[in-house]
Write a protein that holds these residues in place. Sequence first.
Motif, short mmCIF file in Angstrom:
data_model
loop_
_atom_site.label_atom_id
_atom_site.label_comp_id
_atom_site.label_asym_id
_atom_site.label_seq_id
_atom_site.Cartn_x
_atom_site.Cartn_y
_atom_site.Cartn_z
N LEU A 89 5.99 -11.89 -51.91
CA LEU A 89 5.16 -12.03 -53.10
C LEU A 89 3.70 -11.76 -52.78
O LEU A 89 3.26 -11.93 -51.64
CB LEU A 89 5.32 -13.43 -53.68
N ARG A 90 2.96 -11.35 -53.81
CA ARG A 90 1.53 -11.14 -53.63
C ARG A 90 0.80 -12.48 -53.69
O ARG A 90 1.35 -13.49 -54.14
CB ARG A 90 0.99 -10.25 -54.76
N LYS A 91 -0.45 -12.48 -53.28
CA LYS A 91 -1.30 -13.65 -53.47
C LYS A 91 -1.70 -13.68 -54.94
O LYS A 91 -2.28 -12.72 -55.46
CB LYS A 91 -2.54 -13.57 -52.58
N PRO A 92 -1.41 -14.77 -55.66
CA PRO A 92 -1.66 -14.78 -57.10
C PRO A 92 -3.13 -14.99 -57.43
O PRO A 92 -3.92 -15.45 -56.60
CB PRO A 92 -0.83 -15.98 -57.58
N ASN A 120 1.50 -16.92 -62.43
CA ASN A 120 2.84 -16.70 -61.87
C ASN A 120 3.23 -15.23 -61.91
O ASN A 120 3.84 -14.70 -60.97
CB ASN A 120 3.88 -17.54 -62.60
N THR A 121 2.90 -14.56 -62.99
CA THR A 121 3.27 -13.15 -63.13
C THR A 121 2.60 -12.30 -62.06
O THR A 121 3.19 -11.34 -61.54
CB THR A 121 2.90 -12.63 -64.52
N CYS A 145 0.77 -3.72 -67.17
CA CYS A 145 1.08 -4.90 -67.98
C CYS A 145 1.62 -5.95 -67.02
O CYS A 145 0.93 -6.86 -66.62
CB CYS A 145 2.11 -4.56 -69.04
N GLU A 146 2.87 -5.79 -66.67
CA GLU A 146 3.42 -6.57 -65.58
C GLU A 146 3.14 -5.81 -64.27
O GLU A 146 2.86 -4.61 -64.30
CB GLU A 146 4.93 -6.76 -65.75
N PRO A 147 3.20 -6.48 -63.12
CA PRO A 147 2.97 -5.78 -61.85
C PRO A 147 3.88 -4.57 -61.68
O PRO A 147 5.09 -4.65 -61.92
CB PRO A 147 3.28 -6.86 -60.80
N PHE A 204 -2.07 -28.61 -58.91
CA PHE A 204 -2.26 -27.64 -57.82
C PHE A 204 -3.58 -26.92 -58.04
O PHE A 204 -4.18 -26.98 -59.11
CB PHE A 204 -1.09 -26.65 -57.72
N GLY A 205 -4.03 -26.24 -56.99
CA GLY A 205 -5.32 -25.57 -57.06
C GLY A 205 -6.39 -26.32 -56.28
O GLY A 205 -6.17 -27.44 -55.80
#
Length: 221
Positions: free
Chosen positions: A120-123, A105-106, A202-204, A170-171
């Motif tokens: 949002l980016r592709k996780p 999620n991060t 660390c975080e995006p 999911f997945g």
Amino acid sequence: MQQQPPQRLLLDISKIPKLDIKQAGHLRHFHNLAWQIDGEWRHMGTQEPAQEFLDAYRYQISSMAYGAGVAHFHRLPALRSVFKPLLRRLIHKMLRREVWGYWFNTSLSGNRTDPGRKELRKPWADPVVRENIMYSGHVLLMTSLYAMLFDDDEFEKAQSLMFRWDPLFFGLGPEVFSYDNRSLQAAILAEMEKNHWIGVCCEPNLVFVVCNQFPRRHECG
């Protein structure tokens, strides 16, 4: 004639500094937490349930590993049989999905940490392949500490660090991300070089100096 060993060793341990009750209690507490059954996290609750804040599992576990390592090296070097299983168990806990699964999620990012972002980016689930030094740096230092303290190359062997990703609802099926101490180091080094040694996120979109110190301590070691 073979001499009999003395009944008492000529060793005065009274001058050797001992742990006080609080120090010994902390080590006992580390053992109690580390040997909880997998999936149980009593006394390790966090302020933020998604493992995103300063008391997340990864920080509690790594701090226990560093504290135990210092106690073993500087105060109780003869107690290998106590400290080696403890550090091994903490590394095992560090590889649990409850500890690193937050990253999926991060990795989406967002406008809290990247104000100009409009979508949002592709996780991605792999918790160490890029960014996320606040987790990968601790895994690298913990496994390096284990090798140094106990002269054990367990985590330098191929596929000794396995991250299993298999959410229930999911997945596209189970995924396994396989690393060892060396390949983990290579992944972090690649991120450092890509960012021109500014540091790994660390975080995006956020680089914290303190998080980048842990893998660099490994290099100094």
